[in-house]
Motif scaffolding. Structure first.
Motif, mmCIF file in Angstrom:
data_model
loop_
_atom_site.group_PDB
_atom_site.id
_atom_site.type_symbol
_atom_site.label_atom_id
_atom_site.label_comp_id
_atom_site.label_asym_id
_atom_site.label_seq_id
_atom_site.Cartn_x
_atom_site.Cartn_y
_atom_site.Cartn_z
ATOM 1 N N PHE A 226 -7.465 1.016 -8.401
ATOM 2 C CA PHE A 226 -6.615 1.239 -8.230
ATOM 3 C C PHE A 226 -5.169 1.803 -8.720
ATOM 4 C CE2 PHE A 226 -8.078 -2.947 -6.566
ATOM 5 C CZ PHE A 226 -8.193 -2.241 -4.919
ATOM 6 N N PRO B 87 -9.060 -9.536 -14.060
ATOM 7 C CA PRO B 87 -7.450 -8.083 -14.551
ATOM 8 C C PRO B 87 -6.901 -7.709 -13.343
ATOM 9 C CG PRO B 87 -10.285 -7.354 -13.509
ATOM 10 C CD PRO B 87 -10.468 -8.584 -14.216
ATOM 11 N N PHE B 88 -7.490 -8.813 -12.065
ATOM 12 C CA PHE B 88 -6.855 -8.895 -11.222
ATOM 13 C C PHE B 88 -5.091 -9.868 -10.910
ATOM 14 C CE2 PHE B 88 -10.643 -7.044 -9.299
ATOM 15 C CZ PHE B 88 -10.047 -6.113 -9.241
ATOM 16 N N VAL C 74 0.579 -1.155 -0.402
ATOM 17 C CA VAL C 74 -0.263 0.110 -0.006
ATOM 18 C C VAL C 74 0.823 1.004 -0.070
ATOM 19 C CG1 VAL C 74 -1.587 1.328 1.764
ATOM 20 C CG2 VAL C 74 -2.043 -1.316 0.950
ATOM 21 N N ILE D 116 -7.223 -1.143 2.478
ATOM 22 C CA ILE D 116 -6.846 -1.033 1.388
ATOM 23 C C ILE D 116 -6.043 0.460 1.417
ATOM 24 C CG2 ILE D 116 -7.428 0.563 -0.503
ATOM 25 C CD1 ILE D 116 -9.716 -1.224 -0.704
ATOM 26 N N ARG E 285 -6.452 -9.046 0.061
ATOM 27 C CA ARG E 285 -6.437 -8.516 1.093
ATOM 28 C C ARG E 285 -8.176 -7.916 0.863
ATOM 29 N NH1 ARG E 285 -2.454 -3.724 2.803
ATOM 30 N NH2 ARG E 285 -0.648 -4.946 1.851
ATOM 31 N N LEU F 85 -7.512 -2.970 -16.616
ATOM 32 C CA LEU F 85 -8.938 -2.842 -15.953
ATOM 33 C C LEU F 85 -8.596 -2.121 -14.346
ATOM 34 C CD1 LEU F 85 -11.487 -2.508 -15.747
ATOM 35 C CD2 LEU F 85 -12.044 -4.675 -15.447
ATOM 36 N N PRO F 86 -7.545 -2.677 -13.881
ATOM 37 C CA PRO F 86 -7.568 -2.503 -12.424
ATOM 38 C C PRO F 86 -7.324 -1.023 -11.995
ATOM 39 C CG PRO F 86 -6.235 -4.808 -12.372
ATOM 40 C CD PRO F 86 -6.918 -4.198 -14.215
ATOM 41 N N GLY G 83 -4.115 -0.065 4.072
ATOM 42 C CA GLY G 83 -3.186 -0.074 4.597
ATOM 43 C C GLY G 83 -2.800 -0.292 5.993
ATOM 44 N N VAL H 211 -2.813 -5.588 -3.771
ATOM 45 C CA VAL H 211 -4.415 -5.536 -1.986
ATOM 46 C C VAL H 211 -5.168 -5.930 -2.986
ATOM 47 C CG1 VAL H 211 -5.182 -3.423 -1.371
ATOM 48 C CG2 VAL H 211 -2.781 -2.937 -2.019
#
Lengths: 137, 538
Positions: free
Chosen positions: A118, B33-34, A86, B289, B482, A113-114, B291, B479
């Motif tokens: 983020f 996408p992750f 993070v 998110i 989590r 996309l992500p 942290g 991330v």
């Protein structure tokens, strides 16, 4: 035009770094600026090093190898982080300030996309850093 | 196996040389996408086992209820002596390590500096492990032990009183009730957390092994911890943590709902509970998110300030003098009854020692992988002596003060004839007590907020821990992972709340306390062995 060029380094994925280093090297020669390699590590043991100190040593060794190979001055600065997943972007931006770098050259993967949710690291650094950022794809 | 390596500037530590590289068993699949970075097979096995269990509990609720309804008491009643004995061993090991020269070893190497200030560190210790329990049991448990001790026939086999009870003797029943409560929230639970936390911290920060439960067992199993032995230990830890969190979340939502009904008349139904779980999960998501520093630590600090304010309020506006003298009186009662309460053999108070103590010990032990690992992560730079002092002794004293302020005040009200406090449902006892003090509306509201935020801080730190274990000890996994665990935990809680089976799964979580108690006894041995090889200042 540039006094010091910072290149964020992920010691676990050096293979993805060649283009960023090559770009930074060209710019460094052109402007006569030193390159500072910045690595951010977790304080827990990682795949790269058992301790943040060992990480710093490895980063230093990598910088020395680059100096010898390119005939340029490569500095190294390691920053430990409590939660690198993070805090990475903020740590890099703070590092640029602390190191007095006025240009950041960093590698990035292709946005997908992500990134709508983020920001990617390079994207986040580019949005928030006070200095110029060169994102290498 | 190990050698002392000079790792300037943090000083020497006895790093374990192993061929295992962190992340070597990890796979990096793309899920839509992750991009993920997960341990193969721990992530898949624990995820699938949890899903299978949830389906089992939903599809065959009666079978699940019957089976786990039998399993949990069977475990805690049959092995009560074992739990009590193990608890005593953990306290002794922790105290001996603290007082011996081993206490001079520093987590992270001889010259390591602490990562967190005392304030932030304490806040996280409490928020992860015990805060929520103190909110619910602070009033209800002292009342339970006090009334059962005072009741006619206390000490008879069918009585729930601790030890022989104190039938008809108000003063003695009060001392015994407070001693028994403090026993469950004092040295023993914190010793369990301290042992697990210290072992993980030493094996990660000093020995250089991945931050995962399996690393504790390197001195015992050697290189085998990287194989199936370790997979099983880690999977069990994930399982205990997720079910512990999900069932607490489900049961906690029921209790928070009751509290909100008491205060604001929020209807007690499934909609309210699902909204509460979703709300808690949503805040936990924002926290993970953001942290460790910006999310988990900050929420924990807010919580500690609120909890301290509530405690000071009760001390100031409750019977101040009685609480302050009671603190020392209860501490004395705790010390006096400790040998009898912790005696594992030949107990005549089976209901109490099995139904309360043994259940608590199993519960604390099943939570210890989660709390211990979280404590370990934030404790780099502390010396072993400082660590045990701050994780064992200070929290125990805080528990004594908390129980004295809340429980002692409540017992005082009861002896003055405020019967409502004994009649109220378990989850409402705190609010019934606050009702007798000034500004009841405000303090009850603070109480509800504390309950909810303590759930959030358990949920977010738990998600971080599960994510680290299932990523093979990596703390820098994407991330998205989590986020997945935090949502998954909320979904499991909602599914079980609506479909029934929360009780069954809580029983399943508590039942993991038995294998873990064995594992932790081995772990204490491994800890001492690991500490002996560390360099320390003369």
């Amino acid at each position: 035009m540039y006094e010091k060029i910072m290149v964020p380094v992920d010691l676990a994925h050096l293979d993805r770094l060649a283009k960023a280093i090559a770009t930074a090297t060209d710019l460094a020669r052109h402007y006569g600026a030193p390159i500072c390699l910045v690595g951010v590590t977790a304080e827990t043991p990682t795949e790269v090093a058992h301790t943040p100190e060992e990480y710093a040593e490895k980063l230093k060794a990598f910088a020395a190898a680059q100096s010898a190979a390119q005939g340029l001055a490569f500095e190294a600065a390691a920053y430990p982080s409590h939660d690198p997943a993070v805090d990475l972007d903020a740590t890099l931006i703070a590092a640029a300030e602390e190191q007095g770098a006025d240009l950041i050259v960093m590698a990035s993967h292709l946005p997908g996309l992500p990134e709508h949710v983020f920001a990617s690291n390079a994207g986040a650094v580019a949005s928030h850093a006070q200095v110029s950022v060169f994102v290498v794809r | 196996m190990s050698e002392t390596t000079d790792l300037t500037p943090e000083g020497p530590a006895a790093v374990i040389e192993t061929d295992y590289a962190i992340g070597q068993d990890n796979i990096q699949p793309k899920l839509g996408p992750f991009g993920l970075d997960i341990h193969n097979p721990v992530f898949m096995i624990s995820g699938l086992t949890i899903v299978a269990f949830v389906f089992f509990a939903l599809a065959l609720p009666e079978v699940a209820e019957t089976f786990f309804g039998w399993l949990r008491p069977a475990v805690t009643s049959t092995f009560d002596w074992f739990f009590l004995l193990a608890g005593n061993v953990f306290v002794l090991v922790a105290l001996v390590v603290m007082l011996s020269p081993l206490g001079k070893v520093r987590i992270g190497g001889m010259d390591a500096k602490p990562d967190y200030s005392y304030g932030g560190w304490f806040a996280m210790l409490f928020a992860a492990g015990m805060g929520i329990g103190l909110m619910f049991f602070g009033v209800s448990e002292p009342i339970s032990h006090y009334t059962s001790s005072l009741a006619e026939g206390a000490g008879a086999p069918e009585s729930w009183a601790p030890l022989a009870g104190a039938a008809g003797d108000e003063a003695e029943a009060r001392r015994l009730g407070m001693a028994a409560t403090i026993f469950h929230w004092g040295l023993h639970p914190w010793a369990i957390y301290a042992i697990v936390g210290l072992s993980l911290a030493i094996f990660a920060y000093n020995k250089g092994l991945p931050l995962s439960i399996r690393s504790m067992f390197y001195p015992i199993f050697g290189e085998r911890v990287w194989g199936w032995t370790g997979h099983v230990i880690d999977t069990l830890a994930v399982f205990a943590t997720l079910f512990g969190l999900a069932t607490s979340l489900g049961i906690g939502a029921e209790q928070a709902n009751a509290g909100l009904d008491f205060l604001f008349g929020l209807p007690v139904n499934d909609v309210s509970k699902v909204l509460l779980i979703s709300g808690i999960t949503a805040i936990a998501l924002v926290s993970v998110i953001a942290g460790l520093d910006a999310g988990v630590k900050r929420l924990s600090e807010i919580n500690m300030v609120l909890a301290a304010a509530l405690l000071l309020f009760v001390i100031a506006f409750g019977p101040t003098l009685a609480i302050l003298t009671g603190f020392f009186g209860n501490l004395g009662a705790y010390v006096e009854y400790l040998p009898a309460l912790s005696n594992p053999f030949g107990r005549d108070d089976a209901n109490f020692s099995q139904g309360w103590t043994s259940f608590y010990w199993a519960w604390w032990i099943s939570w210890s992988p989660f709390v211990g690992m979280f404590i370990a992560r934030v404790s780099r730079g502390r010396s072993v002596r400082e660590f045990i002092f701050c994780v064992l002794l200070i929290p125990s004293l805080v528990s004594v003060l908390w129980m004295t302020a809340f429980g002692g005040t409540a017992i005082g009200l009861l002896t003055e004839g405020y019967q409502a406090i004994a009649d109220a449902a378990l989850e409402l006892k705190l609010f019934t007590m606050l009702d007798q003090l000034p500004l009841a509306g405000l303090t009850s509201f603070v109480g509800i907020v504390l309950v909810i935020v303590f759930f959030v801080t358990s949920s977010d730190s738990g998600s971080l821990v599960i994510d680290t274990i299932t990523a093979g000890g990596k703390v820098d996994a994407p991330v998205a992972q989590r986020v997945f665990w935090a949502i998954f935990e909320g979904l499991v809680a909602i599914a079980l709340l609506l479909g029934g089976g929360l009780g069954a799964l809580q029983a399943a979580a508590v039942s993991t306390g038995l294998p873990f108690a064995i594992v932790l006894l081995l772990g204490s041995f491994a800890l001492v062995k690991g500490l002996l090889s560390e360099p320390r200042r003369r």
